[in-house]
Design an enzyme around this catalytic site. Sequence first.
Site, PDB file in Angstrom:
ATOM      1  N   ARG A 263      -2.996   9.262  16.014  1.00 22.22           N
ATOM      2  CA  ARG A 263      -3.510   9.539  14.671  1.00 22.22           C
ATOM      3  C   ARG A 263      -4.325  10.827  14.764  1.00 22.22           C
ATOM      4  O   ARG A 263      -4.743  11.250  15.844  1.00 22.22           O
ATOM      5  CB  ARG A 263      -4.439   8.421  14.170  1.00 22.22           C
ATOM      6  CG  ARG A 263      -3.779   7.063  13.931  1.00 22.22           C
ATOM      7  CD  ARG A 263      -2.804   7.067  12.777  1.00 22.22           C
ATOM      8  NE  ARG A 263      -2.310   5.727  12.468  1.00 22.22           N
ATOM      9  CZ  ARG A 263      -1.283   5.143  13.087  1.00 22.22           C
ATOM     10  NH1 ARG A 263      -0.627   5.774  14.050  1.00 22.22           N
ATOM     11  NH2 ARG A 263      -0.900   3.927  12.716  1.00 22.22           N
TER      12      ARG A 263
ATOM     13  N   TYR B 290       0.831  -1.210   0.000  1.00 18.63           N
ATOM     14  CA  TYR B 290       0.000   0.000   0.000  1.00 18.63           C
ATOM     15  C   TYR B 290       0.864   1.259   0.000  1.00 18.63           C
ATOM     16  O   TYR B 290       0.728   2.113  -0.878  1.00 18.63           O
ATOM     17  CB  TYR B 290      -0.922  -0.021   1.214  1.00 18.63           C
ATOM     18  CG  TYR B 290      -1.874   1.155   1.298  1.00 18.63           C
ATOM     19  CD1 TYR B 290      -2.958   1.250   0.426  1.00 18.63           C
ATOM     20  CD2 TYR B 290      -1.698   2.154   2.247  1.00 18.63           C
ATOM     21  CE1 TYR B 290      -3.847   2.320   0.508  1.00 18.63           C
ATOM     22  CE2 TYR B 290      -2.584   3.217   2.339  1.00 18.63           C
ATOM     23  CZ  TYR B 290      -3.657   3.305   1.466  1.00 18.63           C
ATOM     24  OH  TYR B 290      -4.530   4.353   1.559  1.00 18.63           O
TER      25      TYR B 290
HETATM   26  P1  NAD Z   1     -12.622   2.190   0.194  1.00 10.92           P
HETATM   27  O1  NAD Z   1     -11.991   0.838   0.292  1.00 10.92           O
HETATM   28  O2  NAD Z   1     -13.946   2.404   0.816  1.00 10.92           O
HETATM   29  O3  NAD Z   1     -12.761   2.617  -1.332  1.00 10.92           O
HETATM   30  C1  NAD Z   1     -11.943   2.132  -2.360  1.00 10.92           C
HETATM   31  C2  NAD Z   1     -12.825   1.821  -3.567  1.00 10.92           C
HETATM   32  O4  NAD Z   1     -11.991   1.393  -4.650  1.00 10.92           O
HETATM   33  C3  NAD Z   1     -13.819   0.686  -3.300  1.00 10.92           C
HETATM   34  O5  NAD Z   1     -15.080   1.049  -3.769  1.00 10.92           O
HETATM   35  C4  NAD Z   1     -13.243  -0.483  -4.080  1.00 10.92           C
HETATM   36  O6  NAD Z   1     -14.213  -1.412  -4.480  1.00 10.92           O
HETATM   37  C5  NAD Z   1     -12.559   0.229  -5.239  1.00 10.92           C
HETATM   38  N1  NAD Z   1     -11.458  -0.536  -5.844  1.00 10.92           N
HETATM   39  C6  NAD Z   1     -10.408  -1.127  -5.211  1.00 10.92           C
HETATM   40  N2  NAD Z   1      -9.603  -1.713  -6.107  1.00 10.92           N
HETATM   41  C7  NAD Z   1     -10.142  -1.476  -7.342  1.00 10.92           C
HETATM   42  C8  NAD Z   1      -9.773  -1.844  -8.658  1.00 10.92           C
HETATM   43  N3  NAD Z   1      -8.677  -2.572  -8.915  1.00 10.92           N
HETATM   44  N4  NAD Z   1     -10.551  -1.431  -9.681  1.00 10.92           N
HETATM   45  C9  NAD Z   1     -11.680  -0.708  -9.447  1.00 10.92           C
HETATM   46  N5  NAD Z   1     -12.088  -0.339  -8.214  1.00 10.92           N
HETATM   47  C10 NAD Z   1     -11.317  -0.724  -7.178  1.00 10.92           C
HETATM   48  O7  NAD Z   1     -11.539   3.203   0.743  1.00 10.92           O
HETATM   49  P2  NAD Z   1     -11.637   4.764   1.065  1.00 10.92           P
HETATM   50  O8  NAD Z   1     -11.360   4.932   2.485  1.00 10.92           O
HETATM   51  O9  NAD Z   1     -12.852   5.357   0.462  1.00 10.92           O
HETATM   52  O10 NAD Z   1     -10.362   5.295   0.265  1.00 10.92           O
HETATM   53  C11 NAD Z   1     -10.461   5.883  -1.021  1.00 10.92           C
HETATM   54  C12 NAD Z   1      -9.084   6.333  -1.476  1.00 10.92           C
HETATM   55  O11 NAD Z   1      -8.555   7.285  -0.543  1.00 10.92           O
HETATM   56  C13 NAD Z   1      -8.064   5.200  -1.573  1.00 10.92           C
HETATM   57  O12 NAD Z   1      -7.260   5.407  -2.718  1.00 10.92           O
HETATM   58  C14 NAD Z   1      -7.237   5.354  -0.324  1.00 10.92           C
HETATM   59  O13 NAD Z   1      -5.934   4.885  -0.509  1.00 10.92           O
HETATM   60  C15 NAD Z   1      -7.269   6.866  -0.113  1.00 10.92           C
HETATM   61  N6  NAD Z   1      -7.057   7.197   1.316  1.00 10.92           N
HETATM   62  C16 NAD Z   1      -8.036   6.956   2.236  1.00 10.92           C
HETATM   63  C17 NAD Z   1      -7.796   7.247   3.569  1.00 10.92           C
HETATM   64  C18 NAD Z   1      -8.837   7.029   4.648  1.00 10.92           C
HETATM   65  O14 NAD Z   1      -8.538   7.262   5.820  1.00 10.92           O
HETATM   66  N7  NAD Z   1     -10.051   6.628   4.342  1.00 10.92           N
HETATM   67  C19 NAD Z   1      -6.552   7.754   3.955  1.00 10.92           C
HETATM   68  C20 NAD Z   1      -5.583   7.937   2.988  1.00 10.92           C
HETATM   69  C21 NAD Z   1      -5.846   7.679   1.665  1.00 10.92           C
HETATM   70  N1  UDP Z   2      -5.986   0.117  15.975  1.00 10.40           N
HETATM   71  C1  UDP Z   2      -6.365  -0.304  17.240  1.00 10.40           C
HETATM   72  N2  UDP Z   2      -7.466  -1.115  17.344  1.00 10.40           N
HETATM   73  C2  UDP Z   2      -8.208  -1.502  16.278  1.00 10.40           C
HETATM   74  C3  UDP Z   2      -7.821  -1.052  14.989  1.00 10.40           C
HETATM   75  C4  UDP Z   2      -6.695  -0.252  14.874  1.00 10.40           C
HETATM   76  O1  UDP Z   2      -5.732   0.032  18.249  1.00 10.40           O
HETATM   77  O2  UDP Z   2      -9.198  -2.215  16.486  1.00 10.40           O
HETATM   78  C5  UDP Z   2      -4.817   1.018  15.870  1.00 10.40           C
HETATM   79  C6  UDP Z   2      -3.782   0.615  14.815  1.00 10.40           C
HETATM   80  O3  UDP Z   2      -2.836  -0.278  15.362  1.00 10.40           O
HETATM   81  C7  UDP Z   2      -3.180   1.974  14.487  1.00 10.40           C
HETATM   82  C8  UDP Z   2      -4.351   2.944  14.624  1.00 10.40           C
HETATM   83  O4  UDP Z   2      -5.316   2.278  15.439  1.00 10.40           O
HETATM   84  O5  UDP Z   2      -2.190   2.313  15.424  1.00 10.40           O
HETATM   85  C9  UDP Z   2      -4.989   3.349  13.309  1.00 10.40           C
HETATM   86  O6  UDP Z   2      -5.280   2.171  12.579  1.00 10.40           O
HETATM   87  P1  UDP Z   2      -6.046   2.187  11.183  1.00 10.40           P
HETATM   88  O7  UDP Z   2      -5.958   0.814  10.632  1.00 10.40           O
HETATM   89  O8  UDP Z   2      -7.382   2.784  11.350  1.00 10.40           O
HETATM   90  O9  UDP Z   2      -5.231   3.221  10.280  1.00 10.40           O
HETATM   91  P2  UDP Z   2      -3.673   3.340   9.895  1.00 10.40           P
HETATM   92  O10 UDP Z   2      -2.841   2.469  10.780  1.00 10.40           O
HETATM   93  O11 UDP Z   2      -3.627   2.931   8.466  1.00 10.40           O
HETATM   94  O12 UDP Z   2      -3.391   4.766  10.127  1.00 10.40           O
END
Ligand code: NAD
Ligand code: UDP
Length: 321
Positions: A209, A143
């Site tokens: 976070r 990722y």
């Molecule tokens: P999510 O998993 O809900 O959404 C991702 C979407 O992409 C899903 O609908 C999934 O079905 C689709 N998808 C995955 N692989 C695919 C493929 N190969 N072809 C077509 N569709 C595909 O996640 P989210 O939280 O909505 O995240 C959206 C974007 O934002 C992602 O790129 C993620 O990396 C980025 N992002 C999210 C967060 C967060 O905290 N939510 C933080 C940093 C970055």
């Molecule tokens: N985490 C936790 N309990 C849970 C899920 C996650 O303590 O049930 C912690 C995890 O280890 C991390 C933080 O919460 O330190 C955020 O995790 P998340 O997977 O939401 O996001 P990311 O690590 O990608 O920032």
Amino acid sequence: MRILVTGGAGFIGSHLTDRLLTAGHEVICLDNFYTGDKRNILKWLDHPYFELIRHDITEPIRLEVDQIYHLACPASPVHYQYNPVKTVKTNVMGTLNMLGLAKRVKARFLLASTSEVYGDPEVHPQTEEYWGNVNPIGLRSCYDEGKRIAETLSFDYHRQNNVDIRVARIFNTYGPRMLENDGRVVNNFIFQALRGIPLTVYGDGSQTRSFCYVSDLVEGLIGLMNGEHIGPVNLGNPDEYTILELAQTVQNLVNPDALIKFEPLPADDPRRRRPDITKAKSWLNWEPTVPLQQGLKLTIEDFRERMQREMKIPEKIPVNQ
Ligand code: NAD
Ligand code: UDP
């Protein structure tokens, strides 16, 4: 404008789709439904300006669009580690395909990158100038290295082919429609508290976070897409909490009797994370407006409704003949 949202049936993508359609744009939603759900976009299915295409972005596609929000990629550790090779393919081949599309039709392209590009950061808070501290062979690398190469590809298409790019580095975002089973911390804690089971804090809960409510994030993405600066730009809420503080906040809001249990910390779990949003403030005139307590209340309401709907017993239980 005609706007493509890849990952449009996912958590952030569906909120972005709501916002774009409400503003009067045409939206094409591209999704393979790996972590997305049709229910997230159900209300738009009959809308004349909305089009849903089931498609995997690792395969090329030909479309005519003005802007591309490229969000398709599983975002939770549980889902992106389930099939790490596929996660790399989505980030590399998928981003190549979408950049190729942007180049062909001269569309503006926004990459949803992530704060994970900073890895386990040695600079705090994180500024866009920081190059990060990422383990290239760890469990999270499909990722975070995947997103780093997606950023590289975006900038190379910009330099080599004049593709008009925008790069957002998104920090932990939460809100309604997150999946119960994706293992991210906010949804885990809320569902655990609602189900009356212990909240699972990994490690001693001292890791931090900064949590951004989804409507704030969507405004930031739209501001970046339509502004002059290509980025990368941090988009996140700079209010920083330890994971234990988050657990206690959810406990207080949902169920003060809920227990907290401690479980092992996953490998390569970043110790602290907080965005420096100076650039977003000055370039986009953007900053988050929804405080954690308020965002959590809205999220809890949504999760509670979904749980109640799931538990609804059908009026007539079908009988297998
Ligand atoms: P999510 O998993 O809900 O959404 C991702 C979407 O992409 C899903 O609908 C999934 O079905 C689709 N998808 C995955 N692989 C695919 C493929 N190969 N072809 C077509 N569709 C595909 O996640 P989210 O939280 O909505 O995240 C959206 C974007 O934002 C992602 O790129 C993620 O990396 C980025 N992002 C999210 C967060 C967060 O905290 N939510 C933080 C940093 C970055
Ligand atoms: N985490 C936790 N309990 C849970 C899920 C996650 O303590 O049930 C912690 C995890 O280890 C991390 C933080 O919460 O330190 C955020 O995790 P998340 O997977 O939401 O996001 P990311 O690590 O990608 O920032």
